[in-house]
Design an enzyme around this catalytic site. Sequence first.
Site, PDB file in Angstrom:
ATOM      1  N   MET A 145     -29.067 -10.915  19.270  1.00  0.00           N
ATOM      2  CA  MET A 145     -28.010 -10.671  20.251  1.00  0.00           C
ATOM      3  C   MET A 145     -27.765  -9.178  20.439  1.00  0.00           C
ATOM      4  O   MET A 145     -27.512  -8.714  21.553  1.00  0.00           O
ATOM      5  CB  MET A 145     -26.722 -11.373  19.800  1.00  0.00           C
ATOM      6  CG  MET A 145     -25.599 -11.312  20.835  1.00  0.00           C
ATOM      7  SD  MET A 145     -26.005 -12.193  22.362  1.00  0.00           S
ATOM      8  CE  MET A 145     -25.572 -10.958  23.593  1.00  0.00           C
ATOM      9  N   LYS A 146     -27.875  -8.418  19.368  1.00  0.00           N
ATOM     10  CA  LYS A 146     -27.686  -6.969  19.476  1.00  0.00           C
ATOM     11  C   LYS A 146     -28.729  -6.340  20.393  1.00  0.00           C
ATOM     12  O   LYS A 146     -28.419  -5.450  21.201  1.00  0.00           O
ATOM     13  CB  LYS A 146     -27.748  -6.338  18.088  1.00  0.00           C
ATOM     14  CG  LYS A 146     -27.712  -4.817  18.070  1.00  0.00           C
ATOM     15  CD  LYS A 146     -26.438  -4.249  18.682  1.00  0.00           C
ATOM     16  CE  LYS A 146     -26.401  -2.731  18.481  1.00  0.00           C
ATOM     17  NZ  LYS A 146     -25.242  -2.129  19.174  1.00  0.00           N
ATOM     18  N   LEU A 147     -29.970  -6.801  20.293  1.00  0.00           N
ATOM     19  CA  LEU A 147     -31.004  -6.267  21.177  1.00  0.00           C
ATOM     20  C   LEU A 147     -30.722  -6.622  22.629  1.00  0.00           C
ATOM     21  O   LEU A 147     -30.946  -5.811  23.536  1.00  0.00           O
ATOM     22  CB  LEU A 147     -32.384  -6.783  20.754  1.00  0.00           C
ATOM     23  CG  LEU A 147     -32.885  -6.317  19.381  1.00  0.00           C
ATOM     24  CD1 LEU A 147     -34.269  -6.884  19.110  1.00  0.00           C
ATOM     25  CD2 LEU A 147     -32.893  -4.796  19.280  1.00  0.00           C
ATOM     26  N   LEU A 197     -23.594  -3.735  15.081  1.00  0.00           N
ATOM     27  CA  LEU A 197     -22.337  -3.212  15.601  1.00  0.00           C
ATOM     28  C   LEU A 197     -22.422  -2.904  17.085  1.00  0.00           C
ATOM     29  O   LEU A 197     -23.492  -2.673  17.631  1.00  0.00           O
ATOM     30  CB  LEU A 197     -21.989  -1.909  14.867  1.00  0.00           C
ATOM     31  CG  LEU A 197     -22.251  -1.888  13.363  1.00  0.00           C
ATOM     32  CD1 LEU A 197     -22.152  -0.461  12.846  1.00  0.00           C
ATOM     33  CD2 LEU A 197     -21.268  -2.803  12.655  1.00  0.00           C
TER      34      LEU A 197
END
Length: 308
Positions: free
Chosen positions: A177-179, A128
Site C-alpha cells: 500500500m505504501k508503494l 509511514l
Amino acid sequence: MNTTAASEKIGFIGLGLMGHGIAKNIVDKGYALTFLGRKNRKPAEDLLGRGAKEAATSRDVAAASDIVFICVTGSREVEAVIRGPGGLKEGLRKGSVVVDCSTSDPTSTVALAAELEALGVDYVDAPLSRTPKEAWEGTLDAMVGASDAVFARLKPVLDTWAGRIVHIGDTGDGHRMKLLNNFISLGYAAIYSEALALAEKVGISPPRFDSVIRNGRMDCGFYQTFMRWTLEGDRDAHKFTIANAFKDLTYLESMAGAAGIANPLGNATKNAFAGAFVAGPDQYVPMLATHIGKVNGVDLKPVKDGRS
C-alpha cells in the site's frame, strides 16, 4: 504509565529525519527505549536526555527489547540490520516483534517474515506517510501489515507517534500500500513539475499558475507543500529526497512486474525522477520542478520577488 508501557520494552534503529521524531514520542510517552546511535550524534544526545538508553549494535538493541522498530532507507538496509554481523537475528528472543517502518520491497518483507517466523518472531510492516514535522509532533500516518493479534499488541505503541493508523492487511500489505500511496504522490510531483515548466514556457509564471490551482478542485495538502519550494524557496517544506523517491518507484515497477500488470504511468514517473536523481539525489522532491524546468530550458528556481 499504562500497563502496556510498563511491560513492553522498545528498541529503535534508524534515527533519521523520520525516525528521530518517532523515537522521541515513544520515550516521551512512557516506554523504555533502547536505540542504536549513529554518526550524527544530535538525535542520540536528545534521546539520552529524555531517558532512553543507547546500544552499540543491532544485536544489543534486540536483546534489550520486546518490540524493535526499524526506520531506514529501504530493503537493502533493513536486510543488513536484521541479517548482518551483530544484527537483530543474533539477539531476538522468541515472542519478539520487529516492525519495519521503512518503505521496502514487499518481496523482501515477506521473505524476512518467513525467516523470522522460524525463530518465533513476528515481522510487521508499518510504513509511514507525511513528513518529519508530523513525526516530531506524533501525528504521522501509518499503514500496517500484521495479524490481528500482533496489531492489537502494537497499537498502543503506534499511537504514541501516529495520528492515523490503518490496519491494511497481513504482513507485506503495508509495504504494498505504501508503494501505491507513493506512486500517487510522486505522480502528482511529476505532473506539477511538467505543468509548471510548460506554464513558464508559454508565459505563465508560477505565482499566476498557483493563483488558479490553489483553493480550487486540484488543490491538496501535497500540492501546497510541493509548491513552497518554487514559490518561496522553502527547502524544508517536504523533506523527502529524490533518491528515496526514485528507489520507491523502482520497487513499484518490480511489484507491477511481479503482478503482471502494465504500469506505463509508474514507469513515466520513475523516468522523471531518474534524471533528477542523476542530477542531485540529495535534493528533495519539490526540487523536481527545478530539474524539469532546466531540461526544458526554463528557469523554475524559487520565486521570492513576487513576480506575476
